[in-house]
Scaffold this active site. Structure first.
Site, PDB file in Angstrom:
ATOM      1  N   GLY A  91     -60.872   0.998 116.423  1.00 22.60           N
ATOM      2  CA  GLY A  91     -62.009   1.592 117.121  1.00 22.60           C
ATOM      3  C   GLY A  91     -62.717   2.574 116.218  1.00 22.60           C
ATOM      4  N   GLY A  92     -63.899   2.962 116.606  1.00 21.92           N
ATOM      5  CA  GLY A  92     -64.677   3.896 115.804  1.00 21.92           C
ATOM      6  C   GLY A  92     -64.133   5.314 115.872  1.00 21.92           C
ATOM      7  N   SER A  93     -64.659   6.147 115.038  1.00 16.76           N
ATOM      8  CA  SER A  93     -64.314   7.564 115.037  1.00 16.76           C
ATOM      9  C   SER A  93     -64.600   8.175 116.411  1.00 16.76           C
ATOM     10  CB  SER A  93     -65.166   8.261 113.966  1.00 16.76           C
ATOM     11  OG  SER A  93     -64.855   9.612 113.876  1.00 16.76           O
ATOM     12  N   SER A  94     -63.696   9.014 116.891  1.00 19.00           N
ATOM     13  CA  SER A  94     -63.818   9.684 118.191  1.00 19.00           C
ATOM     14  C   SER A  94     -63.794   8.724 119.378  1.00 19.00           C
ATOM     15  CB  SER A  94     -65.086  10.546 118.278  1.00 19.00           C
ATOM     16  OG  SER A  94     -64.993  11.655 117.407  1.00 19.00           O
ATOM     17  N   GLY A 101     -60.980   7.623 120.574  1.00 18.57           N
ATOM     18  CA  GLY A 101     -59.788   7.957 121.345  1.00 18.57           C
ATOM     19  C   GLY A 101     -58.520   7.220 120.933  1.00 18.57           C
ATOM     20  N   LYS A 102     -58.524   6.598 119.765  1.00 22.27           N
ATOM     21  CA  LYS A 102     -57.343   5.847 119.323  1.00 22.27           C
ATOM     22  C   LYS A 102     -56.095   6.719 119.179  1.00 22.27           C
ATOM     23  CE  LYS A 102     -59.152   4.766 115.468  1.00 22.27           C
ATOM     24  NZ  LYS A 102     -60.362   5.614 115.660  1.00 22.27           N
ATOM     25  N   SER A 103     -56.268   7.890 118.580  1.00 24.03           N
ATOM     26  CA  SER A 103     -55.098   8.741 118.319  1.00 24.03           C
ATOM     27  C   SER A 103     -54.452   9.208 119.614  1.00 24.03           C
ATOM     28  CB  SER A 103     -55.492   9.943 117.464  1.00 24.03           C
ATOM     29  OG  SER A 103     -56.061   9.504 116.257  1.00 24.03           O
ATOM     30  N   ASP A 119     -56.150   7.859 108.713  1.00 25.21           N
ATOM     31  CA  ASP A 119     -56.099   9.305 108.458  1.00 25.21           C
ATOM     32  C   ASP A 119     -54.846   9.675 107.661  1.00 25.21           C
ATOM     33  OD1 ASP A 119     -58.458   9.623 109.793  1.00 25.21           O
ATOM     34  OD2 ASP A 119     -57.559  10.383 111.634  1.00 25.21           O
TER      35      ASP A 119
END
Lengths: 188, 188, 188, 188
Positions: free
Chosen positions: C10-13, C15-17, C37
């Protein structure tokens, strides 16, 4: 009168934060540590790298604008109030404005018992520590090593080039103990 | 008079910090954000999990001792000075003492124009976000979700359970704009 | 065969993390989470913003050079080995190369049972969360929101725009449970 | 054959991470740094302080359980693959299992050209640095300072007690350069 504020002034990567944490550990009473990093953290992200804010050049140079300075002045006044209200405060600072920066703090801290400590570190050593921290922008340590001390008066100086943070903190703590009865503000 | 302080009160993982950063982004003037996390960060590591300091129990309970409270009182006084000296300040707080916590801030902020904002989040949602952050100690979100709002009076409440931080920030900013001429302190 | 790798793209921000941490909390067995990251963190600071490394433009654009890609290829091979050696692995990734990025992982993970999960988030929502995180460089969320999914095939998609991380994690976990007997690699 | 892996072994607060970052800065090719901190970061938060996971006692003692060890074994295998696939890797490790820990790495790294480096630091100095970092749990530095080196064989040892990280890194880099043609694995 017992010391109410300890101002640690030194360049980037000179070891001020480590000394501050050691001071918090060795001093018998609880002390708060605040500093320019705290202030930057509190500011809007948009003040980074913009006119009026704080800028970090690729060569390690740092420039601050009018908005930054206005917030900083209010923040310094607040730190002085904290100390006056009974919180012992360690200030972890970088006097980019040299004697003028000190004067700004002296005015704000008037009436408080302040210990002014110069935290020196040879430029070459500080540069190595800058690398060891993994800083992306290199050069701040070298460009600030001498500059931030120009014209600044201290009660005590420590040099972290070959002395550990804890030992530096112990010397500062010893100075506090010994001078507790008679220390006068530098600016007095 | 223009608002000088925005107090965001809410439980752990309710989304206060995200709202504070969005407020800093959407408000036209620069605002500082300070909060209980800033204060804990400034304290000696030894005040964590000790008598007199701040303790985090395995079930998410938080207890604060006399040394913590003394530093906190001085810190609150300092924040009030910052705001009075012209720095607009967002306070990111957790009123563990409920109405009594608010009273402490009201006394310190007397004479300043304050916007009191309740940041609500359903306990189940906040608990999920606590997991998503990877917090090791779970339970704070649930135990604080209702408690910190008991007896606290607000100018405005937002609920992050189903509203994004940015939208919450916009509502707060709109309230600031609209009420700029006539807002009165809650405690007035 | 039980799933050995969960790839979250998914893209940055987006919510993957947060989903990864919730997955680690809800899945009965311990899972490792690694991601781009982690990789950037492991690289020399000098690879940031240099030719051959990874660059973050002021508008949120990201470019990667040959040195970055060489390290990434070796790192992907290592992650595959970890999974083959028995560590269940959640991969938190941003397929900047879209279908080609997926192909690279598919080749490395051949023979392993992989669950491919698309983590979607509307660009406007992700942009708001980027602000709420206090990111200094804005625009990554918007520029990546659609791009990273182009041509990528998934076993399951979740959308964090209006669904919490924990709920997304539960859907993924349910899928794992239900499909445990019969899931086949996307690339099979 | 050129060195493919540099293993830095030393106790907590001995300065391994600083040396690793300096190595990344002084070595001409890009090197990845991974380590036990990376691994702990990748694990579920629930593996902290639980049976089977990793525990940090109030006196600085560290214990690892079976789940931790299983993930660690797979992770080590993965790191070996990364190095074999062409990523030069610096391993930042704490051999709590002493010679046995080394043996585990030797087996995984068989066939690769490895430089084994002992990073020593006097217990008293490391303890001071532990304070300077603001670690909440004190005692790890002292309890690990000697223990992690027992029975471990090195190609090179550095001592950070009175030598800066950058200088230690330069010695390691010089060793790499000089021995490039003829270094043999310790375990060979």
């Amino acid at each position: 009168m017992a010391t109410q504020v300890i101002v640690l002034n030194g360049g980037s990567s000179s070891g001020k934060s480590g000394i501050a944490r050691c001071l918090q550990a060795v001093l018998p009473e609880p002390w708060l540590t605040v500093g320019v990093d705290t202030l930057i953290e509190a500011m809007p992200a948009s003040l980074h790298d913009t006119d009026g804010g704080i800028g970090f050049a690729a060569d390690g140079g740092v420039s601050v604008g009018s908005k930054f300075q206005a917030l900083q002045a209010a923040w310094i006044a607040g730190v002085a109030t904290m100390a006056g209200a009974g919180a012992r405060v360690i200030v972890d600072e970088v006097f980019l404005g040299r004697a003028e920066s000190q004067l700004r703090w002296e005015k704000a801290l008037v009436g408080l018992d302040v210990l002014w400590v110069g935290v020196r570190c040879e430029a070459a050593v500080a540069t190595g520590r800058e690398l060891a921290r993994g800083n992306r922008i290199l050069g701040m340590a070298a460009s600030q090593a001498e500059l931030v001390h120009q014209g600044v008066r201290y009660d005590l100086e420590v040099d972290t080039s070959r002395t550990e943070s804890l030992e530096c903190a112990r010397r500062i703590a010893a100075h506090l103990g010994g001078d507790a009865a008679g220390s006068a503000p530098v600016g007095g």
